[in-house]
Each structure stands twice: as structure tokens, then as C-alpha cells.
Scaffold this active site. Structure first.
Site, PDB file in Angstrom:
ATOM      1  N   LYS A 101      -4.864  -9.607  10.885  1.00 59.58           N
ATOM      2  CA  LYS A 101      -4.996  -8.695  12.023  1.00 59.58           C
ATOM      3  C   LYS A 101      -6.470  -8.547  12.122  1.00 59.58           C
ATOM      4  CE  LYS A 101      -0.838  -7.430  13.238  1.00 59.58           C
ATOM      5  NZ  LYS A 101      -0.731  -7.694  14.880  1.00 59.58           N
ATOM      6  N   TYR A 159      -1.197  -9.566   6.079  1.00 61.59           N
ATOM      7  CA  TYR A 159      -1.012  -8.629   7.390  1.00 61.59           C
ATOM      8  C   TYR A 159      -1.996  -8.328   7.492  1.00 61.59           C
ATOM      9  CZ  TYR A 159       1.123  -5.573  11.154  1.00 61.59           C
ATOM     10  OH  TYR A 159       0.891  -4.988  11.994  1.00 61.59           O
TER      11      TYR A 159
HETATM   12  N1  CAA Z   1      -2.004   3.001  -2.948  1.00 59.02           N
HETATM   13  C1  CAA Z   1      -2.308   3.120  -4.986  1.00 59.02           C
HETATM   14  N2  CAA Z   1      -1.206   2.308  -5.644  1.00 59.02           N
HETATM   15  C2  CAA Z   1       0.000   1.743  -4.775  1.00 59.02           C
HETATM   16  C3  CAA Z   1      -0.418   2.936  -4.016  1.00 59.02           C
HETATM   17  C4  CAA Z   1      -1.001   3.326  -3.879  1.00 59.02           C
HETATM   18  N3  CAA Z   1      -1.171   3.160  -2.079  1.00 59.02           N
HETATM   19  N4  CAA Z   1       1.690   2.904  -3.517  1.00 59.02           N
HETATM   20  C5  CAA Z   1       1.443   1.847  -5.278  1.00 59.02           C
HETATM   21  N5  CAA Z   1       0.928   1.938  -5.777  1.00 59.02           N
HETATM   22  C6  CAA Z   1       1.623   1.637  -7.260  1.00 59.02           C
HETATM   23  C7  CAA Z   1       2.902   2.330  -7.460  1.00 59.02           C
HETATM   24  O1  CAA Z   1       2.397   3.948  -8.471  1.00 59.02           O
HETATM   25  C8  CAA Z   1       2.316   1.861  -8.895  1.00 59.02           C
HETATM   26  O2  CAA Z   1       1.853   1.318  -9.613  1.00 59.02           O
HETATM   27  P1  CAA Z   1       2.480   1.438 -11.481  1.00 59.02           P
HETATM   28  O3  CAA Z   1       2.814  -0.235 -11.638  1.00 59.02           O
HETATM   29  O4  CAA Z   1       1.215   1.670 -12.248  1.00 59.02           O
HETATM   30  O5  CAA Z   1       3.529   2.229 -11.960  1.00 59.02           O
HETATM   31  C9  CAA Z   1       2.476  -0.307  -8.607  1.00 59.02           C
HETATM   32  O6  CAA Z   1       1.831   0.589  -7.305  1.00 59.02           O
HETATM   33  C10 CAA Z   1       3.474  -0.444  -7.814  1.00 59.02           C
HETATM   34  O7  CAA Z   1       3.274  -1.375  -7.717  1.00 59.02           O
HETATM   35  P2  CAA Z   1       4.161  -2.809  -7.248  1.00 59.02           P
HETATM   36  O8  CAA Z   1       3.819  -4.010  -7.065  1.00 59.02           O
HETATM   37  O9  CAA Z   1       5.258  -2.856  -8.077  1.00 59.02           O
HETATM   38  O10 CAA Z   1       4.882  -2.318  -5.726  1.00 59.02           O
HETATM   39  P3  CAA Z   1       6.279  -2.765  -5.253  1.00 59.02           P
HETATM   40  O11 CAA Z   1       6.585  -3.083  -5.155  1.00 59.02           O
HETATM   41  O12 CAA Z   1       7.149  -1.321  -5.567  1.00 59.02           O
HETATM   42  O13 CAA Z   1       5.637  -1.864  -3.556  1.00 59.02           O
HETATM   43  C11 CAA Z   1       4.781  -1.952  -0.942  1.00 59.02           C
HETATM   44  C12 CAA Z   1       5.018  -2.478  -3.035  1.00 59.02           C
HETATM   45  C13 CAA Z   1       7.164  -2.402  -0.978  1.00 59.02           C
HETATM   46  C14 CAA Z   1       4.184  -3.955  -0.544  1.00 59.02           C
HETATM   47  C15 CAA Z   1       4.416  -1.259  -1.688  1.00 59.02           C
HETATM   48  O14 CAA Z   1       3.863  -0.359  -1.224  1.00 59.02           O
HETATM   49  C16 CAA Z   1       5.604  -0.724  -0.274  1.00 59.02           C
HETATM   50  O15 CAA Z   1       5.829  -0.639   1.383  1.00 59.02           O
HETATM   51  N6  CAA Z   1       3.920  -0.135   0.838  1.00 59.02           N
HETATM   52  C17 CAA Z   1       3.501   0.005   2.124  1.00 59.02           C
HETATM   53  C18 CAA Z   1       3.245  -0.765   2.790  1.00 59.02           C
HETATM   54  C19 CAA Z   1       3.110  -0.403   4.683  1.00 59.02           C
HETATM   55  O16 CAA Z   1       2.596   0.231   5.072  1.00 59.02           O
HETATM   56  N7  CAA Z   1       3.293  -1.456   5.767  1.00 59.02           N
HETATM   57  C20 CAA Z   1       3.379  -0.889   6.683  1.00 59.02           C
HETATM   58  C21 CAA Z   1       4.446  -1.529   7.517  1.00 59.02           C
HETATM   59  S1  CAA Z   1       4.475  -1.352   9.641  1.00 59.02           S
HETATM   60  C22 CAA Z   1       2.704  -2.101  10.084  1.00 59.02           C
HETATM   61  O17 CAA Z   1       2.660  -3.134   9.593  1.00 59.02           O
HETATM   62  C23 CAA Z   1       2.865  -2.229  11.728  1.00 59.02           C
HETATM   63  C24 CAA Z   1       1.092  -1.392  11.746  1.00 59.02           C
HETATM   64  O18 CAA Z   1       0.178  -2.018  11.754  1.00 59.02           O
HETATM   65  C25 CAA Z   1       1.150  -0.171  11.603  1.00 59.02           C
END
Ligand code: CAA
Length: 249
Positions: free
Chosen positions: A160, A156
Site C-alpha cells: 500500500k 500489505y
Molecule cells: N502491537 C504490539 N504487540 C502486539 C500487537 C500490537 N498491535 N498485537 C499483538 N501483539 C503481541 C501479542 O501481545 C503477542 O505478544 P506475546 O508473544 O508477548 O504474548 C504477540 O504480539 C503475538 O504475536 P503472534 O505472531 O503470535 O501473532 P498472532 O498470530 O496472535 O496474531 C495477527 C497476528 C493475526 C496478524 C494479529 O496481530 C492481527 O489480526 N492484527 C491486526 C491486523 C490488521 O489490522 N489487519 C487489518 C485488516 S483490514 C485491512 O487491511 C483494510 C485496511 O486497509 C485498513
């Protein structure tokens, strides 16, 4: 309500979504004949009925923005039914969030084709028309996450950021023909797309927004109307952030 855009034809891609709906209504209020494309017949019928019950007549034409030939047909249909497109809002977008190490090619390709290829597919068939009649407004709805990157959104964020590269290049090519091209980069707006992020992650994001809340779709639509107006002729190649102060460029 001022009718500053009376008689203009506006195409808003992805108009049935959260931000898209607000843009369609705002441009209709300003006097535009508004058209949007759609993919899902059932969802769109309900959307059209809801708009109608609020007094909005938004035309809907079936076309997938990730398919070039469908976009060519979409533009030809609009030109036939309503005349040349004066205002194009490239708003259609989707997400397939995953960390890159887990991201499938399908998740990558779906986001690049819907969010970035679509900009070529829809703009290309109508650009000559705008240049020929000496007026055009192209507004690309990008995202804060194209400006700053976002964990879990390499697809994404790439699409963008690409949209704004496109804006800056095309803006130069058409500047002398009365056509402006601009990007709007919304932050986190209260739409289904943002509500699909887990509550836990969402709350952490809201905590980073100085204004202290999600944005409203109408706050994006307000800027679209400004950029679409005749008075905005000197604004081109810009990237306008609407993010509650979450990221300042
Ligand atoms: N920064 C650093 N580390 C992070 C983190 C971050 N922001 N978020 C998670 N982590 C870490 C976790 O602590 C975990 O660490 P460990 O493995 O050491 O425990 C690890 O990353 C998790 O990795 P995974 O690959 O297992 O991730 P997941 O499958 O649990 O989740 C995700 C991935 C679903 C993408 C989740 O991170 C998420 O939802 N992120 C937000 C995405 C987001 O903001 N999307 C916006 C949608 S709205 C939009 O897009 C409109 C717009 O224009 C604004």
C-alpha cells in the site's frame, strides 16, 4: 442525481468487493459506463444479479489483476466494447495477515502481486491511450496501513505504501497530458476484509478512531467521484485520507 461523468468509461478493479461495489455504483450514478474485472464466476454472477435488481448494469470481464497478460487482454476488450478507459480505479486488494516472523513467502507474494503488481499490470496497457486523448483519472485505493504501518501486515503495508510512491511518480510523468493520478487511503471501513479481523482486535482498532465508528464504503466512493471529475484537474499526486481521524498526516 447529477450525471457529471456522463459518457465516461470507468474501470474499477476488484469491483465486486465491499469498497469496490460502492465505487461502481457511485460512478454509474454519475453517468459512467462501469466495467470491473473478476476471478470467481459464481460469486460474480450473484453480484451482477444483485446490482441488476437495484438497476445497475455493471459490465464484468474475467481477468486476474496479478497477471500482466490477462490485464492487457482486459484493457483490449474494454476498448473494443466500450471505447478507451477515461477513469481507472485500482481498487483490487487482498490481505494475508501474519506477524513477519511467521509470514510465508506465499503470503508475501500473494499480497504484493494482487495489491501492487496489479497497479502496473492494469495501468500500463491504458496509460498511452489516456495521454493521447488528453484526459485521464487514475485513482489508487491504498490504505491507512500504508501510511502508518500495521502490526501483522508487513506485506500489505509495503504494497500500500508502494502504491502511493507509484502515484507520485506517475503523476509527474502525465501531468501535462490532462491525466491526474491520486491515492485514497481509507482507514477501517465496514467490509468483509475488516470483519475478518478478530472481534477483539477490531474493537481495539475502533477505540482508536476519533469519529468512533468504522467508515462506510460509500464514504470512499464519494471521494472517488470527486477525483474523477473534470473539476479535479489540479489535484494530482495527492494522498487523501478517509479514516475518521485515526491517523493524521
Ligand atoms: N502491537 C504490539 N504487540 C502486539 C500487537 C500490537 N498491535 N498485537 C499483538 N501483539 C503481541 C501479542 O501481545 C503477542 O505478544 P506475546 O508473544 O508477548 O504474548 C504477540 O504480539 C503475538 O504475536 P503472534 O505472531 O503470535 O501473532 P498472532 O498470530 O496472535 O496474531 C495477527 C497476528 C493475526 C496478524 C494479529 O496481530 C492481527 O489480526 N492484527 C491486526 C491486523 C490488521 O489490522 N489487519 C487489518 C485488516 S483490514 C485491512 O487491511 C483494510 C485496511 O486497509 C485498513
Amino acid at each position: 442525481m447529477s450525471k457529471k461523468l456522463e459518457g465516461k468509461v470507468a474501470l474499477v478493479t476488484g469491483g465486486t468487493g465491499g469498497i469496490g461495489t460502492a465505487i461502481c455504483k457511485r460512478l454509474a450514478d454519475a453517468g459512467c459506463r462501469v466495467v470491473t474485472n473478476y476471478r470467481n464466476e459464481e460469486k460474480t454472477q450473484k453480484w451482477r444479479d444483485a446490482c441488476k435488481s437495484e438497476g445497475y448494469e455493471i459490465a464484468t470481464i474475467k481477468a486476474d489483476v496479478s497477471h500482466y497478460l490477462e490485464c492487457e487482454a482486459l484493457i483490449a476488450q474494454i476498448e473494443k466494447d466500450f471505447g478507451p478507459v477515461d477513469i481507472l480505479v485500482n481498487n483490487a486488494g487482498t490481505t494475508r495477515d501474519a506477524t513477519f516472523r511467521k509470514m510465508t513467502h506465499e503470503q508475501w507474494a500473494a499480497v504484493i502481486s494482487t495489491n501492487l503488481d496489479s497497479v502496473f499490470n492494469v495501468t500500463r496497457p491504458l496509460i498511452q491511450g489516456m495521454m493521447d486523448h488528453g484526459f485521464g483519472r487514475i485513482i489508487n485505493i491504498s490504505s491507512i496501513n500504508g501510511q502508518k504501518g500495521q502490526f501483522g501486515q508487513s506485506n500489505y503495508s509495503a504494497a500500500k505504501a508502494g502504491m502511493h510512491g507509484f502515484t507520485m511518480a506517475l503523476a509527474q510523468e502525465v501531468a501535462r497530458k490532462g491525466v491526474t493520478v491520486n491515492t485514497i487511503s481509507p482507514g477501517y471501513i465496514a467490509t468483509e476484509m475488516v470483519m475478518a479481523v478478530s472481534e477483539d482486535v477490531r474493537n481495539k482498532i475502533i477505540a482508536q478512531i476519533p469519529v468512533g465508528r468504522l467508515g462506510e464504503p460509500e464514504e470512499v466512493a464519494y471521494v472517488v467521484e470527486c477525483l474523477a471529475s473534470e473539476e479535479a484537474a489540479f489535484i494530482t499526486g495527492a494522498d487523501i485520507s478517509i479514516n475518521g481521524g485515526q491517523y493524521m498526516t
